[in-house]
Write an enzyme that holds these catalytic residues in place. Sequence first.
Site, PDB file in Angstrom:
ATOM      1  CG  ASP A   1      -1.695  -5.525 -45.361  1.00  0.00           C
ATOM      2  OD1 ASP A   1      -1.373  -4.355 -45.668  1.00  0.00           O
ATOM      3  OD2 ASP A   1      -0.909  -6.471 -45.500  1.00  0.00           O
TER       4      ASP A   1
ATOM      5  CE1 TYR B   1       3.812  -1.715 -47.557  1.00  0.00           C
ATOM      6  CE2 TYR B   1       4.677  -2.906 -45.678  1.00  0.00           C
ATOM      7  CZ  TYR B   1       3.829  -2.843 -46.757  1.00  0.00           C
ATOM      8  OH  TYR B   1       3.003  -3.896 -47.013  1.00  0.00           O
TER       9      TYR B   1
ATOM     10  CG  HIS C   1      -2.145 -11.148 -45.737  1.00  0.00           C
ATOM     11  ND1 HIS C   1      -1.868 -10.669 -44.475  1.00  0.00           N
ATOM     12  CD2 HIS C   1      -2.089 -10.072 -46.569  1.00  0.00           C
ATOM     13  CE1 HIS C   1      -1.644  -9.359 -44.548  1.00  0.00           C
ATOM     14  NE2 HIS C   1      -1.770  -8.976 -45.796  1.00  0.00           N
TER      15      HIS C   1
END
Length: 455
Positions: free
Chosen positions: A226, A374, A431
Amino acid sequence: MWLEILLASALGLVIYWFFSGDKEDTLPLGDGWWGPGARPTAPEDESIRPFKVETSDEELNDLYRRIEKVRLTPPLENSRFHYGFNSSYLKKVLSYWRDEFDWRKQVAVLNKYPHFKTKIEGLDIHFIHVKPPQLPAGRTAKPLLMVHGWPGCFFEFYNIIPLLTDPKSHGLSDEHVFEVICPSIPGYGYSEASSKKGLNSVATARIFYKLMLRLGFQEFYAQGGDWGSLICTNIAQLVPSHVKGLHLNMAFVVRNFHTLTLFLGPRFRKLFGYTERDMELMSPLKEKMFYSLIRESGYMHIQCTKPDTVGCALNDSPVGLAAYILEKFSTWTNSDFRDLEDGGLERKFSLDNLLTIIMIYWTTGTITTSQRFYKENMGHSFLSDRHQRMKVHVPTGFAAFPCELMHVPEKWVKVKYPKLVSYSYMARGGHFAAFEEPELLAQDICKFVGQVERQ
Ligand SMILES: *[C@@H]1O[C@H](CO)[C@@H](O)[C@H](O)[C@H]1NC(C)=O
Protein backbone atom coordinates in the site's frame (compact mmCIF):
# COMPACT_ATOMS: atom_id res chain seq x y z
CA MET A 1 0.86 14.46 -45.94
CA TRP A 2 0.77 17.02 -43.13
CA LEU A 3 -1.78 14.86 -41.40
CA GLU A 4 0.57 11.88 -41.55
CA ILE A 5 3.40 13.94 -40.12
CA LEU A 6 1.13 15.19 -37.39
CA LEU A 7 -0.04 11.68 -36.52
CA ALA A 8 3.49 10.31 -36.61
CA SER A 9 4.69 13.06 -34.27
CA ALA A 10 1.79 12.43 -31.89
CA LEU A 11 2.56 8.71 -31.88
CA GLY A 12 6.23 9.51 -31.37
CA LEU A 13 5.35 11.65 -28.38
CA VAL A 14 3.22 8.91 -26.82
CA ILE A 15 6.01 6.37 -27.28
CA TYR A 16 8.52 8.84 -25.93
CA TRP A 17 6.29 9.48 -22.91
CA PHE A 18 6.11 5.75 -22.18
CA PHE A 19 9.77 5.00 -22.59
CA SER A 20 11.44 8.17 -21.40
CA GLY A 21 12.57 7.35 -17.93
CA ASP A 22 14.22 10.06 -15.91
CA LYS A 23 17.91 9.80 -16.66
CA GLU A 24 18.78 10.75 -13.09
CA ASP A 25 19.40 7.87 -10.71
CA THR A 26 18.32 9.59 -7.53
CA LEU A 27 15.60 11.98 -6.44
CA PRO A 28 16.81 15.22 -4.87
CA LEU A 29 16.56 14.84 -1.10
CA GLY A 30 15.24 18.35 -0.45
CA ASP A 31 13.97 19.42 2.96
CA GLY A 32 10.70 20.33 4.60
CA TRP A 33 9.02 21.71 7.70
CA TRP A 34 5.42 20.79 8.44
CA GLY A 35 4.62 22.12 11.91
CA PRO A 36 2.11 24.90 12.61
CA GLY A 37 3.00 28.54 11.88
CA ALA A 38 6.43 29.76 10.97
CA ARG A 39 9.50 27.54 11.14
CA PRO A 40 11.36 28.28 14.37
CA THR A 41 14.93 29.48 14.07
CA ALA A 42 16.21 27.32 16.94
CA PRO A 43 17.44 23.87 15.91
CA GLU A 44 14.98 21.01 16.33
CA ASP A 45 15.01 18.94 19.51
CA GLU A 46 16.34 15.62 18.23
CA SER A 47 15.79 13.57 21.36
CA ILE A 48 14.03 10.21 21.13
CA ARG A 49 11.38 9.98 23.81
CA PRO A 50 9.67 6.79 25.04
CA PHE A 51 5.92 6.79 24.48
CA LYS A 52 3.07 4.67 25.82
CA VAL A 53 -0.47 4.31 24.52
CA GLU A 54 -2.95 5.34 27.20
CA THR A 55 -6.68 5.42 27.64
CA SER A 56 -9.20 6.77 30.13
CA ASP A 57 -12.75 6.21 31.43
CA GLU A 58 -13.75 9.44 29.76
CA GLU A 59 -12.57 8.22 26.35
CA LEU A 60 -14.42 4.92 26.73
CA ASN A 61 -17.64 6.46 28.06
CA ASP A 62 -17.76 8.89 25.17
CA LEU A 63 -17.28 6.01 22.72
CA TYR A 64 -20.01 3.88 24.34
CA ARG A 65 -22.43 6.81 24.36
CA ARG A 66 -21.93 7.30 20.63
CA ILE A 67 -22.26 3.58 19.83
CA GLU A 68 -25.48 3.37 21.87
CA LYS A 69 -27.03 6.21 19.87
CA VAL A 70 -26.38 4.44 16.54
CA ARG A 71 -28.82 5.01 13.65
CA LEU A 72 -28.53 2.52 10.78
CA THR A 73 -30.27 1.90 7.46
CA PRO A 74 -31.34 -1.73 6.98
CA PRO A 75 -29.59 -3.48 4.05
CA LEU A 76 -31.48 -4.34 0.88
CA GLU A 77 -32.68 -7.92 0.72
CA ASN A 78 -29.94 -10.32 -0.22
CA SER A 79 -27.46 -7.49 -0.80
CA ARG A 80 -24.70 -9.00 1.36
CA PHE A 81 -21.70 -6.64 0.92
CA HIS A 82 -22.57 -5.48 -2.59
CA TYR A 83 -23.83 -2.06 -1.52
CA GLY A 84 -21.08 -1.57 1.03
CA PHE A 85 -21.00 -2.68 4.64
CA ASN A 86 -24.06 -4.77 5.57
CA SER A 87 -25.61 -2.86 8.49
CA SER A 88 -27.18 -5.97 10.05
CA TYR A 89 -23.74 -7.48 10.39
CA LEU A 90 -22.47 -4.09 11.57
CA LYS A 91 -24.93 -4.35 14.49
CA LYS A 92 -23.19 -7.54 15.58
CA VAL A 93 -19.81 -5.83 15.39
CA LEU A 94 -21.15 -2.93 17.42
CA SER A 95 -22.57 -5.10 20.17
CA TYR A 96 -19.23 -6.91 20.39
CA TRP A 97 -17.41 -3.56 20.48
CA ARG A 98 -19.72 -2.15 23.16
CA ASP A 99 -20.00 -5.19 25.43
CA GLU A 100 -17.07 -7.55 24.89
CA PHE A 101 -14.13 -5.78 23.29
CA ASP A 102 -11.63 -4.78 25.97
CA TRP A 103 -9.72 -1.69 24.85
CA ARG A 104 -7.64 -1.64 28.03
CA LYS A 105 -6.44 -5.14 27.26
CA GLN A 106 -5.62 -4.12 23.68
CA VAL A 107 -3.74 -1.05 24.95
CA ALA A 108 -1.59 -3.45 26.97
CA VAL A 109 -1.05 -5.50 23.79
CA LEU A 110 -0.02 -2.33 21.92
CA ASN A 111 2.42 -1.46 24.69
CA LYS A 112 4.13 -4.85 24.65
CA TYR A 113 6.57 -3.39 22.09
CA PRO A 114 8.55 -0.24 22.92
CA HIS A 115 7.10 2.94 21.37
CA PHE A 116 8.94 6.21 20.81
CA LYS A 117 8.42 9.68 19.43
CA THR A 118 10.92 12.08 17.96
CA LYS A 119 10.63 15.43 16.17
CA ILE A 120 11.44 15.44 12.46
CA GLU A 121 10.71 18.36 10.11
CA GLY A 122 8.50 19.94 12.77
CA LEU A 123 6.36 16.85 13.45
CA ASP A 124 6.34 14.39 16.31
CA ILE A 125 6.96 11.07 14.55
CA HIS A 126 5.81 7.90 16.31
CA PHE A 127 7.42 4.49 15.83
CA ILE A 128 7.92 1.14 17.49
CA HIS A 129 11.42 -0.33 17.59
CA VAL A 130 11.66 -4.03 18.37
CA LYS A 131 15.03 -5.68 18.94
CA PRO A 132 15.63 -9.44 18.99
CA PRO A 133 15.28 -10.94 22.49
CA GLN A 134 18.28 -13.18 21.70
CA LEU A 135 20.87 -13.41 18.95
CA PRO A 136 22.98 -16.38 17.91
CA ALA A 137 26.61 -15.76 19.03
CA GLY A 138 28.61 -13.43 16.81
CA ARG A 139 25.61 -12.28 14.81
CA THR A 140 24.04 -8.86 14.48
CA ALA A 141 20.42 -8.08 13.74
CA LYS A 142 19.52 -6.61 10.35
CA PRO A 143 17.62 -3.35 10.59
CA LEU A 144 14.28 -3.53 8.75
CA LEU A 145 11.97 -0.56 8.26
CA MET A 146 8.35 -1.67 7.78
CA VAL A 147 5.82 0.89 6.56
CA HIS A 148 2.03 0.53 6.71
CA GLY A 149 -0.63 2.04 4.45
CA TRP A 150 -4.29 3.10 4.52
CA PRO A 151 -6.53 2.20 6.30
CA GLY A 152 -3.99 0.33 8.34
CA CYS A 153 -1.34 1.31 10.85
CA PHE A 154 1.75 0.00 12.65
CA PHE A 155 -0.43 -2.56 14.44
CA GLU A 156 -0.70 -4.57 11.20
CA PHE A 157 2.88 -5.71 11.87
CA TYR A 158 2.31 -7.04 15.40
CA ASN A 159 2.09 -10.67 14.30
CA ILE A 160 4.99 -10.62 11.88
CA ILE A 161 7.41 -8.85 14.25
CA PRO A 162 8.10 -11.90 16.47
CA LEU A 163 8.70 -14.04 13.36
CA LEU A 164 11.39 -11.60 12.21
CA THR A 165 12.98 -10.68 15.54
CA ASP A 166 12.83 -14.12 17.16
CA PRO A 167 12.35 -16.65 14.34
CA LYS A 168 13.78 -19.64 16.21
CA SER A 169 11.16 -19.51 18.97
CA HIS A 170 8.52 -19.63 16.25
CA GLY A 171 9.86 -22.65 14.43
CA LEU A 172 11.50 -20.65 11.62
CA SER A 173 15.10 -20.58 10.43
CA ASP A 174 17.25 -18.02 12.24
CA GLU A 175 19.56 -17.46 9.28
CA HIS A 176 18.31 -13.87 9.26
CA VAL A 177 17.31 -12.07 12.43
CA PHE A 178 15.94 -8.55 12.21
CA GLU A 179 15.39 -5.56 14.39
CA VAL A 180 12.21 -3.98 13.20
CA ILE A 181 11.25 -0.30 13.07
CA CYS A 182 7.61 0.49 12.25
CA PRO A 183 6.86 4.23 12.09
CA SER A 184 3.42 5.79 11.69
CA ILE A 185 2.98 7.94 8.56
CA PRO A 186 2.47 11.61 9.60
CA GLY A 187 -1.25 12.10 10.27
CA TYR A 188 -1.78 8.39 10.99
CA GLY A 189 -2.33 7.18 14.56
CA TYR A 190 0.26 8.57 16.95
CA SER A 191 2.36 10.50 14.40
CA GLU A 192 1.54 14.20 14.32
CA ALA A 193 -0.29 15.46 11.23
CA SER A 194 1.14 18.13 8.95
CA SER A 195 -0.17 21.67 9.32
CA LYS A 196 0.96 22.50 5.82
CA LYS A 197 -0.20 21.33 2.40
CA GLY A 198 1.98 18.99 0.39
CA LEU A 199 3.24 16.27 2.74
CA ASN A 200 3.37 13.43 0.20
CA SER A 201 5.09 10.06 -0.07
CA VAL A 202 8.46 11.58 -1.01
CA ALA A 203 8.43 13.89 2.04
CA THR A 204 7.41 10.93 4.21
CA ALA A 205 10.25 8.89 2.71
CA ARG A 206 12.73 11.63 3.63
CA ILE A 207 11.31 11.83 7.17
CA PHE A 208 11.64 8.06 7.66
CA TYR A 209 15.16 8.11 6.22
CA LYS A 210 16.07 10.80 8.77
CA LEU A 211 14.49 8.63 11.46
CA MET A 212 16.66 5.65 10.48
CA LEU A 213 19.80 7.83 10.51
CA ARG A 214 18.83 9.21 13.91
CA LEU A 215 18.53 5.63 15.19
CA GLY A 216 22.05 4.98 13.92
CA PHE A 217 21.25 2.91 10.83
CA GLN A 218 23.34 3.94 7.83
CA GLU A 219 22.07 0.95 5.85
CA PHE A 220 18.81 -0.90 6.23
CA TYR A 221 16.18 -3.03 4.51
CA ALA A 222 12.76 -1.57 3.79
CA GLN A 223 9.44 -3.36 3.39
CA GLY A 224 5.92 -2.21 2.59
CA GLY A 225 2.59 -2.67 0.85
CA ASP A 226 0.00 0.00 0.00
CA TRP A 227 1.39 3.49 0.79
CA GLY A 228 4.26 1.74 2.53
CA SER A 229 5.34 0.32 -0.81
CA LEU A 230 5.47 3.76 -2.40
CA ILE A 231 7.18 5.37 0.60
CA CYS A 232 9.88 2.65 0.72
CA THR A 233 10.32 2.95 -3.05
CA ASN A 234 10.82 6.69 -2.65
CA ILE A 235 13.45 6.11 0.05
CA ALA A 236 15.30 3.87 -2.42
CA GLN A 237 15.06 6.65 -5.02
CA LEU A 238 16.22 9.37 -2.60
CA VAL A 239 19.10 7.53 -0.94
CA PRO A 240 19.78 4.27 -2.81
CA SER A 241 23.15 3.74 -1.12
CA HIS A 242 21.42 3.50 2.27
CA VAL A 243 18.89 0.84 1.25
CA LYS A 244 20.31 -2.69 1.18
CA GLY A 245 17.13 -4.12 -0.22
CA LEU A 246 13.53 -3.25 -0.88
CA HIS A 247 10.78 -5.82 -0.32
CA LEU A 248 7.29 -5.00 -1.57
CA ASN A 249 3.92 -6.67 -1.51
CA MET A 250 2.34 -4.12 -3.80
CA ALA A 251 3.73 -2.09 -6.70
CA PHE A 252 2.62 1.14 -8.29
CA VAL A 253 3.53 0.63 -11.94
CA VAL A 254 1.41 3.21 -13.64
CA ARG A 255 3.67 4.37 -16.47
CA ASN A 256 4.05 0.99 -18.00
CA PHE A 257 3.88 0.21 -21.69
CA HIS A 258 3.38 -3.49 -20.94
CA THR A 259 -0.13 -3.02 -19.55
CA LEU A 260 -1.26 -2.33 -23.13
CA THR A 261 0.08 -5.68 -24.34
CA LEU A 262 -2.48 -7.41 -22.13
CA PHE A 263 -5.29 -6.38 -24.38
CA LEU A 264 -3.74 -7.85 -27.50
CA GLY A 265 -5.31 -11.25 -26.85
CA PRO A 266 -4.23 -14.48 -25.16
CA ARG A 267 -1.82 -15.63 -27.84
CA PHE A 268 0.11 -12.37 -27.61
CA ARG A 269 0.13 -12.51 -23.85
CA LYS A 270 2.28 -15.62 -23.99
CA LEU A 271 4.48 -13.96 -26.54
CA PHE A 272 4.98 -11.02 -24.19
CA GLY A 273 6.11 -13.30 -21.42
CA TYR A 274 3.16 -13.65 -19.08
CA THR A 275 3.12 -16.94 -17.22
CA GLU A 276 0.13 -19.26 -16.86
CA ARG A 277 -0.18 -18.10 -13.27
CA ASP A 278 -0.25 -14.44 -14.39
CA MET A 279 -3.06 -15.21 -16.82
CA GLU A 280 -4.96 -17.08 -14.10
CA LEU A 281 -4.59 -14.21 -11.66
CA MET A 282 -5.63 -11.62 -14.24
CA SER A 283 -8.64 -13.34 -15.74
CA PRO A 284 -11.34 -12.59 -16.52
CA LEU A 285 -9.32 -9.69 -17.81
CA LYS A 286 -12.03 -7.05 -18.12
CA GLU A 287 -13.34 -7.83 -14.66
CA LYS A 288 -9.99 -8.09 -12.85
CA MET A 289 -8.10 -5.30 -14.61
CA PHE A 290 -10.93 -2.85 -15.21
CA TYR A 291 -14.42 -3.21 -13.70
CA SER A 292 -13.28 -4.28 -10.24
CA LEU A 293 -10.81 -1.40 -10.11
CA ILE A 294 -13.56 1.08 -10.98
CA ARG A 295 -15.96 -0.52 -8.49
CA GLU A 296 -13.42 -0.50 -5.67
CA SER A 297 -11.79 2.90 -6.13
CA GLY A 298 -14.63 5.33 -5.38
CA TYR A 299 -13.14 5.96 -1.95
CA MET A 300 -9.90 6.94 -3.64
CA HIS A 301 -11.52 9.54 -5.85
CA ILE A 302 -13.17 11.12 -2.79
CA GLN A 303 -9.95 11.12 -0.78
CA CYS A 304 -7.91 12.49 -3.68
CA THR A 305 -10.28 15.42 -4.07
CA LYS A 306 -12.28 16.30 -0.89
CA PRO A 307 -10.84 14.28 2.00
CA ASP A 308 -11.99 16.71 4.67
CA THR A 309 -15.70 16.56 3.84
CA VAL A 310 -16.22 12.84 4.38
CA GLY A 311 -13.66 13.14 7.19
CA CYS A 312 -16.09 15.36 9.15
CA ALA A 313 -18.58 12.50 9.30
CA LEU A 314 -16.08 9.73 9.96
CA ASN A 315 -14.21 11.55 12.69
CA ASP A 316 -17.49 12.26 14.47
CA SER A 317 -18.96 8.75 14.39
CA PRO A 318 -17.18 5.58 15.54
CA VAL A 319 -19.89 3.54 13.81
CA GLY A 320 -19.38 5.24 10.45
CA LEU A 321 -15.62 4.98 10.88
CA ALA A 322 -15.81 1.24 11.58
CA ALA A 323 -18.04 0.59 8.56
CA TYR A 324 -15.82 2.65 6.27
CA ILE A 325 -12.57 1.01 7.34
CA LEU A 326 -13.78 -2.56 7.90
CA GLU A 327 -15.36 -2.69 4.46
CA LYS A 328 -11.81 -2.40 3.10
CA PHE A 329 -10.55 -5.18 5.37
CA SER A 330 -13.30 -7.38 3.90
CA THR A 331 -13.05 -6.65 0.17
CA TRP A 332 -9.31 -6.08 -0.05
CA THR A 333 -8.62 -9.35 1.71
CA ASN A 334 -10.67 -11.22 -0.88
CA SER A 335 -12.96 -9.61 -3.40
CA ASP A 336 -15.24 -12.67 -3.27
CA PHE A 337 -16.00 -11.70 0.33
CA ARG A 338 -18.45 -9.17 -1.14
CA ASP A 339 -20.75 -12.14 -1.71
CA LEU A 340 -20.75 -13.18 1.94
CA GLU A 341 -23.38 -11.91 4.36
CA ASP A 342 -20.76 -11.02 6.96
CA GLY A 343 -18.11 -9.87 4.47
CA GLY A 344 -15.87 -12.75 5.57
CA LEU A 345 -14.17 -10.46 8.06
CA GLU A 346 -13.75 -13.03 10.79
CA ARG A 347 -12.42 -15.70 8.44
CA LYS A 348 -8.99 -14.11 8.43
CA PHE A 349 -9.00 -11.66 11.33
CA SER A 350 -10.31 -11.51 14.88
CA LEU A 351 -12.72 -8.72 15.78
CA ASP A 352 -10.30 -7.82 18.58
CA ASN A 353 -7.52 -7.11 16.08
CA LEU A 354 -9.80 -5.29 13.64
CA LEU A 355 -11.34 -3.12 16.34
CA THR A 356 -7.87 -2.29 17.63
CA ILE A 357 -7.13 -0.67 14.27
CA ILE A 358 -10.46 1.20 14.38
CA MET A 359 -9.67 2.35 17.94
CA ILE A 360 -6.26 3.70 16.91
CA TYR A 361 -7.97 5.87 14.26
CA TRP A 362 -10.86 6.78 16.58
CA THR A 363 -8.97 7.71 19.74
CA THR A 364 -6.35 9.73 17.87
CA GLY A 365 -8.97 11.38 15.63
CA THR A 366 -6.79 10.86 12.57
CA ILE A 367 -9.12 9.55 9.87
CA THR A 368 -9.25 12.93 8.08
CA THR A 369 -5.52 13.51 8.22
CA SER A 370 -4.89 9.95 7.02
CA GLN A 371 -7.18 10.51 4.01
CA ARG A 372 -5.40 13.73 3.06
CA PHE A 373 -2.41 11.59 2.08
CA TYR A 374 -4.35 10.61 -1.06
CA LYS A 375 -4.83 14.21 -2.04
CA GLU A 376 -1.19 15.06 -1.41
CA ASN A 377 -0.05 12.14 -3.57
CA MET A 378 -2.60 11.93 -6.34
CA GLY A 379 -4.78 15.01 -6.11
CA HIS A 380 -2.53 17.32 -8.09
CA SER A 381 0.00 15.61 -10.27
CA PHE A 382 -0.50 11.88 -10.44
CA LEU A 383 1.62 10.30 -13.20
CA SER A 384 3.70 13.39 -13.74
CA ASP A 385 5.53 13.25 -10.42
CA ARG A 386 9.20 12.77 -11.01
CA HIS A 387 9.42 9.63 -8.87
CA GLN A 388 6.73 7.95 -11.00
CA ARG A 389 8.99 8.20 -14.02
CA MET A 390 12.14 7.05 -12.23
CA LYS A 391 13.38 3.52 -11.96
CA VAL A 392 14.63 2.08 -8.69
CA HIS A 393 18.23 0.90 -8.60
CA VAL A 394 18.18 -1.09 -5.38
CA PRO A 395 17.85 -4.91 -5.09
CA THR A 396 14.12 -5.57 -4.93
CA GLY A 397 11.94 -8.47 -3.86
CA PHE A 398 8.28 -8.73 -4.72
CA ALA A 399 5.61 -10.92 -3.13
CA ALA A 400 2.54 -11.27 -5.35
CA PHE A 401 -0.37 -12.21 -3.08
CA PRO A 402 -3.14 -13.81 -5.15
CA CYS A 403 -6.04 -11.78 -3.70
CA GLU A 404 -4.34 -8.38 -4.03
CA LEU A 405 -6.63 -5.85 -5.76
CA MET A 406 -4.62 -6.01 -8.95
CA HIS A 407 -2.07 -8.63 -9.95
CA VAL A 408 1.27 -7.21 -11.10
CA PRO A 409 3.26 -9.62 -13.30
CA GLU A 410 7.01 -9.89 -12.90
CA LYS A 411 7.54 -8.16 -16.25
CA TRP A 412 5.77 -5.05 -15.02
CA VAL A 413 7.60 -4.96 -11.72
CA LYS A 414 10.91 -5.21 -13.60
CA VAL A 415 10.18 -2.12 -15.65
CA LYS A 416 10.29 0.02 -12.55
CA TYR A 417 12.59 -2.17 -10.44
CA PRO A 418 15.26 -3.48 -12.85
CA LYS A 419 17.21 -5.04 -9.95
CA LEU A 420 14.38 -7.42 -9.10
CA VAL A 421 16.12 -10.39 -7.48
CA SER A 422 13.10 -12.27 -6.22
CA TYR A 423 9.49 -12.48 -7.39
CA SER A 424 7.18 -14.91 -5.59
CA TYR A 425 3.66 -16.07 -6.33
CA MET A 426 2.35 -16.36 -2.79
CA ALA A 427 0.15 -19.31 -1.85
CA ARG A 428 -2.68 -17.27 -0.32
CA GLY A 429 -3.47 -13.84 1.06
CA GLY A 430 -4.59 -10.40 -0.05
CA HIS A 431 -3.85 -6.75 0.40
CA PHE A 432 -3.10 -6.71 4.15
CA ALA A 433 -0.38 -9.32 3.79
CA ALA A 434 1.53 -8.76 7.05
CA PHE A 435 -1.70 -8.72 9.05
CA GLU A 436 -3.30 -11.66 7.28
CA GLU A 437 -0.43 -14.00 6.41
CA PRO A 438 2.50 -12.98 8.63
CA GLU A 439 4.33 -16.29 8.28
CA LEU A 440 4.21 -16.37 4.46
CA LEU A 441 5.38 -12.78 4.27
CA ALA A 442 8.17 -13.32 6.82
CA GLN A 443 9.44 -16.33 4.87
CA ASP A 444 9.47 -14.35 1.64
CA ILE A 445 11.34 -11.45 3.26
CA CYS A 446 13.97 -13.91 4.54
CA LYS A 447 14.25 -15.59 1.14
CA PHE A 448 14.79 -12.19 -0.48
CA VAL A 449 17.34 -11.00 2.09
CA GLY A 450 19.24 -14.28 1.62
CA GLN A 451 19.41 -13.64 -2.11
CA VAL A 452 20.61 -10.05 -1.62
CA GLU A 453 23.33 -11.07 0.84
CA ARG A 454 24.62 -13.90 -1.35
CA GLN A 455 25.02 -11.52 -4.33
C1 LIG B 1 -26.28 -9.01 6.73
O1 LIG B 1 -25.58 -9.71 7.72
C2 LIG B 1 -26.38 -10.51 8.57
C3 LIG B 1 -25.47 -11.02 9.67
O2 LIG B 1 -24.30 -11.63 9.16
C4 LIG B 1 -27.03 -11.60 7.74
O3 LIG B 1 -27.82 -12.43 8.57
C5 LIG B 1 -27.88 -10.94 6.69
O4 LIG B 1 -28.43 -11.92 5.85
C6 LIG B 1 -27.08 -9.96 5.88
N1 LIG B 1 -28.00 -9.17 5.08
C7 LIG B 1 -27.97 -9.11 3.77
C8 LIG B 1 -28.98 -8.25 3.15
O5 LIG B 1 -27.17 -9.71 3.10
